[in-house]
Design an enzyme around this catalytic site. Structure first.
Site, PDB file in Angstrom:
ATOM      1  N   ASP A   1     -10.572  -3.183  -3.937  1.00 15.92           N
ATOM      2  CA  ASP A   1      -9.633  -2.226  -3.394  1.00 15.92           C
ATOM      3  C   ASP A   1      -9.865  -1.015  -4.154  1.00 15.92           C
ATOM      4  OD1 ASP A   1      -7.384  -0.560  -2.539  1.00 15.92           O
ATOM      5  OD2 ASP A   1      -5.918  -2.072  -2.878  1.00 15.92           O
TER       6      ASP A   1
ATOM      7  N   SER B   1       1.074  -1.231  -0.063  1.00 14.54           N
ATOM      8  CA  SER B   1      -0.154   0.086   0.002  1.00 14.54           C
ATOM      9  C   SER B   1       0.967   1.428  -0.065  1.00 14.54           C
ATOM     10  CB  SER B   1      -0.902   0.032   1.499  1.00 14.54           C
ATOM     11  OG  SER B   1      -1.969   1.090   1.028  1.00 14.54           O
TER      12      SER B   1
ATOM     13  N   HIS C   1      -7.942  -4.775  -0.157  1.00 13.38           N
ATOM     14  CA  HIS C   1      -6.578  -4.147   0.182  1.00 13.38           C
ATOM     15  C   HIS C   1      -6.407  -4.753   1.498  1.00 13.38           C
ATOM     16  CE1 HIS C   1      -4.174  -0.556  -0.136  1.00 13.38           C
ATOM     17  NE2 HIS C   1      -4.243  -0.744   1.155  1.00 13.38           N
TER      18      HIS C   1
END
Length: 365
Positions: free
Chosen positions: A305, A210, A335
């Site tokens: 996501d 991320s 995610h």
């Protein structure tokens, strides 16, 4: 050169979980053993969006978390409350780290003071090992060395690499670009101390999940612009690469769990990333006009996501620039799936694929 003996295993005191969190962990992990019909009866059918069907175990886990949040809503949404909730999620959902990997915590000099790092040494290495400098997820606001602990242990063992996980400064206490500055300095520190770490300075990769994936892309670009040695590879796991992005999965997955559009806006607010900062290449590496000559890349995105579209687009932009790219979308997962291995068999298998792809990329580099 004889094999370098890894540092002694260092056991960090585990995070103390409340009784409520321990019960939540038992309940969430216990759902793995329930038959699918019972999970559907309890939580309903998983959603289908953009042609992707959410993994049933992740759907059940998310339903439990949202129900608990509704029963005990926080009195105020602050970085402290978000951090505490995320830490609990990591403790509940993460699979156990690999016991064969030696782990050691220490500090290194940073641009604004000491930085905590965690070193992972695989059980068997000969000569100088490869290294991976790793940056955790959390939007630049949450997360710490425990966040990607299991994933880092898996990377060390499967890649036969020394992994150096970095605890960079977080917003709002340290707004953008403090995180990027810290991570760039940490990468250089690993190169400068390769002898003491037992690694080959010519074979140091960079990676992260991320926010950490975005920072990894930034480190690669910055080092090329500054005329410095390129990383061996860049491992970008569900990265956010464009803070200006609109449309695509940012719209269709705006209400996804655990990352939503509201959470993305909260992170941007905490990091003081307004319109001007969003176009800065340190916040949006995908806006760079030239990506030629960058390190080989692994880009893994997730179906559920809001960052999926921009991650997919960055992989394509790298490939069009002549960069070697391994790209896959884990369509049934959300995610942060790499911290859900204890509650979802599909998430654990997907994490194993990430690690196997990373090992293959490093071997070919």
């Amino acid at each position: 050169r004889p094999a370098r003996k890894p540092p002694p295993r260092h056991h960090r005191a585990p995070r103390r979980m409340s009784l409520r969190d321990r019960l939540a962990r038992s309940l969430a992990r216990g759902q793995r053993r329930l038959p699918p019909p019972l999970l559907r009866r309890r939580h309903g059918d998983p959603p289908i969006t953009d042609g992707h069907t959410l993994d049933l175990h992740v759907h059940a886990y998310g339903s439990l978390v949202r129900a608990a949040q509704q029963r005990n809503p926080p009195t105020d949404i602050t970085p402290a409350t978000i951090r505490a909730g995320f830490d609990a999620m990591v403790a509940i959902g993460s699979a156990p780290p690999l016991a064969t990997v030696s782990v050691h915590d220490r500090t290194i000099p940073g641009p604004a003071g000491e930085l905590a790092v965690r070193l992972y040494h695989p059980a068997r290495t000969t000569g100088r090992a490869d290294a991976i400098v790793w940056f955790h997820q959390g939007g630049g606001v949450i997360g710490n060395l425990d966040t990607d602990h299991t994933l880092c242990s898996m990377l060390a063992e499967t890649c036969q690499a020394v992994v150096v996980s970095v605890e960079y400064r977080l917003a709002p206490e340290h707004p953008f670009p403090a995180d990027v500055v810290d991570c760039g300095a940490a990468y250089q520190w690993v190169l400068d101390h390769a002898d003491g770490l037992g690694v080959d300075p010519a074979r140091v990769a960079v990676g992260g999940t991320s926010q950490g994936g975005k920072i990894s892309a930034v480190v690669c670009q910055q080092r090329r612009r500054d005329g410095l040695s390129a990383p061996l590879a860049q491992l970008l796991v569900y990265p956010g690469t464009d803070a200006t992005w609109q449309g695509g999965s940012r719209d269709t997955m705006a209400d996804a769990w655990p990352l939503s559009e509201t959470t993305l806006q909260f992170f941007a607010l905490m990091g003081s990333i307004g319109d001007d900062e969003a176009t800065d290449l340190r916040a949006s590496p995908a806006l760079a006009s030239d990506l030629t000559g960058l390190a080989p890349a692994l880009v893994v995105t997730a179906g559920f996501d809001p960052l999926r579209s921009q991650g997919d687009a960055y992989a394509e932009k790298l490939r069009n620039a002549g960069v070697t790219v391994t790209h896959r979308c884990e369509g049934s997962l959300p995610h942060s799936f790499t911290i859900m291995g204890a509650v979802s068999p599909a998430a654990h298998k997907a994490t194993e694929r990430v690690v196997a792809d990373a090992a293959a990329l490093l071997a070919d580099a």
